[in-house]
Design an enzyme around this catalytic site. Sequence first.
Site, short mmCIF file in Angstrom:
data_model
loop_
_atom_site.label_atom_id
_atom_site.label_comp_id
_atom_site.label_asym_id
_atom_site.label_seq_id
_atom_site.Cartn_x
_atom_site.Cartn_y
_atom_site.Cartn_z
N ARG A 1 0.82 -1.23 0.00
CA ARG A 1 0.00 0.00 0.00
C ARG A 1 0.85 1.27 0.00
O ARG A 1 0.43 2.31 0.53
CB ARG A 1 -0.96 0.04 1.21
CG ARG A 1 -1.89 -1.11 1.31
CD ARG A 1 -2.97 -1.11 0.26
NE ARG A 1 -3.80 -2.25 0.42
CZ ARG A 1 -3.63 -3.42 -0.20
NH1 ARG A 1 -2.66 -3.56 -1.08
NH2 ARG A 1 -4.44 -4.43 0.03
N SER B 1 -12.26 0.97 2.20
CA SER B 1 -11.76 0.64 3.55
C SER B 1 -11.23 1.91 4.19
O SER B 1 -10.41 2.60 3.58
CB SER B 1 -10.63 -0.38 3.45
OG SER B 1 -11.13 -1.58 2.99
N GLU C 1 -6.89 5.06 5.79
CA GLU C 1 -6.39 4.81 4.44
C GLU C 1 -6.68 5.98 3.49
O GLU C 1 -5.85 6.32 2.67
CB GLU C 1 -7.00 3.52 3.91
CG GLU C 1 -6.37 3.11 2.62
CD GLU C 1 -6.78 1.72 2.20
OE1 GLU C 1 -6.25 0.77 2.77
OE2 GLU C 1 -7.63 1.62 1.31
P1 NAP Z 1 -10.35 -9.46 3.35
O1 NAP Z 1 -10.30 -10.18 2.04
O2 NAP Z 1 -11.34 -9.84 4.37
O3 NAP Z 1 -8.90 -9.49 3.97
C1 NAP Z 1 -8.65 -8.83 5.20
C2 NAP Z 1 -7.15 -8.84 5.48
O4 NAP Z 1 -6.69 -10.18 5.50
C3 NAP Z 1 -6.35 -8.12 4.44
O5 NAP Z 1 -5.30 -7.47 5.11
C4 NAP Z 1 -5.77 -9.22 3.59
O6 NAP Z 1 -4.49 -8.93 3.11
C5 NAP Z 1 -5.63 -10.33 4.60
N1 NAP Z 1 -5.73 -11.62 3.92
C6 NAP Z 1 -6.85 -12.31 3.63
N2 NAP Z 1 -6.54 -13.48 3.03
C7 NAP Z 1 -5.19 -13.51 2.92
C8 NAP Z 1 -4.27 -14.43 2.38
N3 NAP Z 1 -4.69 -15.58 1.83
N4 NAP Z 1 -2.95 -14.14 2.43
C9 NAP Z 1 -2.53 -12.99 2.97
N5 NAP Z 1 -3.35 -12.06 3.51
C10 NAP Z 1 -4.67 -12.32 3.49
O7 NAP Z 1 -10.42 -7.89 3.12
P2 NAP Z 1 -11.55 -6.92 2.54
O8 NAP Z 1 -11.54 -5.73 3.42
O9 NAP Z 1 -12.82 -7.60 2.21
O10 NAP Z 1 -10.89 -6.47 1.17
C11 NAP Z 1 -10.77 -7.33 0.07
C12 NAP Z 1 -9.43 -7.12 -0.58
O11 NAP Z 1 -9.34 -5.78 -1.05
C13 NAP Z 1 -8.26 -7.33 0.38
O12 NAP Z 1 -7.23 -7.94 -0.34
C14 NAP Z 1 -7.93 -5.91 0.79
O13 NAP Z 1 -6.60 -5.74 1.23
C15 NAP Z 1 -8.19 -5.19 -0.51
N6 NAP Z 1 -8.38 -3.76 -0.36
C16 NAP Z 1 -7.40 -2.94 -0.83
C17 NAP Z 1 -7.48 -1.59 -0.73
C18 NAP Z 1 -6.37 -0.75 -1.26
O14 NAP Z 1 -5.56 -1.18 -2.06
N7 NAP Z 1 -6.27 0.46 -0.87
C19 NAP Z 1 -8.60 -1.02 -0.14
C20 NAP Z 1 -9.61 -1.86 0.32
C21 NAP Z 1 -9.48 -3.24 0.22
P3 NAP Z 1 -4.20 -7.93 1.87
O15 NAP Z 1 -4.52 -6.58 2.36
O16 NAP Z 1 -2.74 -8.13 1.63
O17 NAP Z 1 -5.02 -8.40 0.74
#
Ligand code: NAP
Length: 349
Positions: free
Chosen positions: A165, A242, A343
Amino acid sequence: MLIREQVALAPFTTLGVGGPARYFAETHSEAEVIEAVEFARSRQLPLFVLGGGSNLVIADKGFPGVVLKVAISGSSSCTPPRKNPLFIAGAGVNWDTLVAQTVDANCAGLECLSGIPGTVGGTPVQNVGAYGQEVSQTIREVRVLDLRSLQIEILSNAECSFTYRSSIFNTTERDRYIILQVSFALHQDGKPSVRYADLQKFFASSTGDPTLAEVRAAVCEIRYRKAMLIVPGDEDARSAGSFFKNPIVPQSFFEELSARVESRGLQLPSYPAGDGFRKLPAAWLVEQAGFSRGYSKGAAGISRRHALAIVNRGGATAADIIALKDEIQAGVLNEFGIELQPEPVLVGF
Ligand code: NAP
């Protein structure tokens, strides 16, 4: 180029709060970007670069300088001999439109980033990522205007110093560059990435490997269920995505917190985050600190479909959003000793 005065900024953001810009310049070419920068400089006004407005909270008093909206359009693709196909897009191109083009061309690398609101130019800044893909894995080059020299430059992937990020654009070189165009090197006929549990669950009952198009559709569906897909009229989607980053903590802190949490009959979820660090899901921390989905504080609230999204329930002010943010941060700090970092970019505060 038309430069307008006192333009309401709330409609340019997905959260829908914030006051006016003193000046507002919508730029459709690199020459117009330079013209708008010169306009701000000649009046000694601060400059704020606006992309898709999907990761922003703008203060109620607005922005006292020039808001420069980058609306450079156009995208193309080519396949250099013996190299991966390149997709090149203007910073103002809608991100999901580009992702759809790459999937339609059966090119892998961006499919998990489907349905993310905003523009192409915003993605390198915080190295946007989801479901195990990050733009840093495919960005070849970023074309920028260097505000120090007012020259156009091309930065390689390595020069952007991408990490989780983060990039030079939101750390060491914040406010130095305006992103004009981004190129991505993808994998023709590559396999889609299905690493995360949410996606694996989605395909659990299917036979055979999903296609890129199926993974794109699955990501959009999962995002829709969490109200992370912008759907007009969906109150839970009136957010900046988020609101808090997933904290990365030292292993020792994780073990100590894990033990504390276990003594209360809970298990602390976590993921590896490089040597000696663990990543904690901010949504879990928020919910366990007592802020459940649907929680409301005046016209601001927490999405009914995702604990990490602060939403504008209609008529919220930036002050309402920030008051809820402060309350959540204080609650999580008190409960777990972790200071959640917002964020979205906060503008004019
Ligand atoms: P989520 O899929 O419930 O995941 C929550 C957290 O768990 C995130 O930090 C995600 O890491 C981590 N995670 C889940 N499965 C994983 C795996 N197999 N290996 C490593 N880490 C794992 O999150 P959500 O809020 O619904 O969001 C969905 C996705 O969108 C996530 O990947 C989240 O990070 C991403 N997102 C990105 C942004 C951005 O780029 N600004 C904003 C909103 C959401 P990661 O963060 O590394 O994926």
